[in-house]
Design a protein around this motif. Sequence first.
Motif, PDB file in Angstrom:
ATOM      1  N   GLU A  64       4.123   2.097   4.613  1.00 52.91           N
ATOM      2  CA  GLU A  64       3.257   1.713   3.437  1.00 52.91           C
ATOM      3  C   GLU A  64       3.615   0.409   2.410  1.00 52.91           C
ATOM      4  OE1 GLU A  64       1.250   3.842  -0.403  1.00 52.91           O
ATOM      5  OE2 GLU A  64       1.819   5.062   1.085  1.00 52.91           O
ATOM      6  N   HIS A  65       4.729   0.474   2.128  1.00 46.88           N
ATOM      7  CA  HIS A  65       5.381  -0.598   1.613  1.00 46.88           C
ATOM      8  C   HIS A  65       5.205  -1.660   2.066  1.00 46.88           C
ATOM      9  CE1 HIS A  65       7.315   1.885  -2.344  1.00 46.88           C
ATOM     10  NE2 HIS A  65       5.963   1.896  -2.175  1.00 46.88           N
ATOM     11  N   GLN A  68       1.778  -3.233   2.158  1.00 46.31           N
ATOM     12  CA  GLN A  68       1.632  -3.913   0.896  1.00 46.31           C
ATOM     13  C   GLN A  68       2.308  -5.329   0.697  1.00 46.31           C
ATOM     14  OE1 GLN A  68       2.831  -0.866  -1.831  1.00 46.31           O
ATOM     15  NE2 GLN A  68       0.734   0.289  -1.589  1.00 46.31           N
ATOM     16  N   SER A  71       0.728  -7.804   2.835  1.00 45.01           N
ATOM     17  CA  SER A  71      -0.604  -8.132   2.169  1.00 45.01           C
ATOM     18  C   SER A  71      -0.427  -9.079   0.818  1.00 45.01           C
ATOM     19  CB  SER A  71      -1.561  -6.745   1.831  1.00 45.01           C
ATOM     20  OG  SER A  71      -2.502  -7.226   0.845  1.00 45.01           O
TER      21      SER A  71
END
Length: 106
Positions: A64-65, A68, A71
């Motif tokens: 997830e990190h 992120q 992105s």
Amino acid sequence: MTAIKWSRWSGWEINKLIEMREAGLSVPEIAEVLGRTIYGVNRAIRTRLELEDIQLKTPRWSDEHTAQLISMYREKRCHKLIAQSLNRTSIAVGNRIRYLKILGKI
């Protein structure tokens, strides 16, 4: 220059390592106290402590990190802003970006 002889970590050293990490000492400080190399201390932290499920101050990068980070990097955000939003250092963000570039993910 003399070579440093390798020796197995003793129980006392492992306990002291855990104690010093929890107290917030840096890896170079721990290496100096224990008479070990910085590489040796880093390796001990990653292998011995993680195998024993001892929480490190900075957790590994989760999927997830990482998503992120990718992105925000593609949005042209600076390392400092990315680091603040992920609760990491700018250096950690820069290192992760370099790693992801090597893997071809960025």
